[in-house]
Design an enzyme around this catalytic site. Sequence first.
Site: not given
Ligand code: PNW
Length: 480
Positions: A310, A312, A170
């Site tokens: 990645n 979410y 990321e």
């Molecule tokens: C990812 N956002 O991080 C990371 O690769 C992980 O280390 C982390 O623990 C996981 O997602 C869960 O958060 C992100 O603010 C952190 O959009 C923040 C964001 C997106 C991904």
Amino acid sequence: MPESYLPKGFLWGFATASYQIEGAPHEDGRADSIWDVHCRIPGKIADGSSGDVACDSYHRTAEDIALLKQCGAKAYRFSLSWSRMIPLGGRNDPVNEKGIQHYVKFVDDLHAAGIEPMITLFHWDLPDGLQKRYGGMLNKDEFVKDFENYARVCFMAFGAKVKYWITFNEPWCSSILGFSTGLFAPGRTSDRSKSAEGDSSTEPWIAGHSFLIAHGAAVKAYRDDFKAKDGGQIGITLNGDWTEPWDPNDPADVEAATRKLEFAISWFGDPIYFGKYPDSMRKQLGNRLPEFTPEEIALVKGSNDFYGMNHYCANYIKHKETEPEPNDFVGNLEILMVNKAGDIIGPETQSLWLRPYPLGFRKLIKWLSDRYGGPTFYVTENGTSLKGENDLPLDQLLEDDFRCEYFRGYIGALADAHAIDGVDVRGYMAWSLLDNFEWAEGYETRFGVTFVDYAGDQKRYPKKSAKVIGSIFDQYIKKE
Ligand code: PNW
């Protein structure tokens, strides 16, 4: 057997990152990373915590491998702590044999348990030595040489035993959250853009450029000197949420929804697949976005053996009429949870930015597949936090039905993308094996399929999702 499916041999498992789980910050010669330093700045981490102990995984590798086995995982994606292996980070600094041996043993133990290692070289914990010496990613030439050297040290130490390599996790997060909002290490902000220090609204774009060139240099090193004998693959992991227009009937919102994807994902994806930055970014950022030299294009273009994805959540996107601010990094638009018709994109979680919308996963991977000519995908992270999970009594916390539903929805959407839309996806790593140090959110936000009792000697308790996820893959993965 549902109609949709995932291909035979599909590689699934869990992901973690060194600073989020290991603890043992100064053991066996490890030096500070920028995250160790960042956590010491009051107010940076929600609960004032740090990764000093975290899940204590440095001392509990056997326990973690046992958890993976118990879940039926085929693979484990983890990251290496650069400052364990080269404490000060640079190409002329000493290599720390103890740090290397720790990971050599870990990789051997994973193989002995029948679990395929997938290694991330960089999951944000830059050796602080390099930050102090020359500003880390802001000094492209130094950073690229030092990263290539570090990558070579790793390929040499583990190359024969590791088939899946990821250069950077990321880079959007490291560049934007590290150099614009200041939420992440090294905590630089762009709000000094008009100060005597100069126009720091350029810093995230410089950092992003350095990541791309360093990725290209490490991939070239792997392909030139290791790939033929070791037979592995190497790629980068990019994050990105799906976007839906706030008003699907307004062409400006439809365009803004695509522009958001370009600012978040194509910023890195387009140089890697096309050798250039997206036009929408060049248009808004002008010469604050660096130019590639012909040598850099040659390094970066075509530098992915696979696309690490990645993913979410999703958002609604509304175009902004006003001129973009110098520090704008999203593409001059608003990110919303509710659309014009009043629909909510997905339920709340503990993470303000995370609203589950499984169909968005299918749409995004198809969008990426179409844009980049059908690359092979490995999903390198996908998972969720739960609103209020940290406050539940243990017996209730372990019944994480919300997370089980999340995985059912998202893995089903991935199977649709593969079986119906023809996307070439070969693996999936759930985030995360363990509750862990969730960066600026500290320990209050939990993403694990395993509960870690921070107050009770880091004892691990598998949640329901740890048991369910294997049966979901069992349903979808083709047997022959
Ligand atoms: C990812 N956002 O991080 C990371 O690769 C992980 O280390 C982390 O623990 C996981 O997602 C869960 O958060 C992100 O603010 C952190 O959009 C923040 C964001 C997106 C991904």
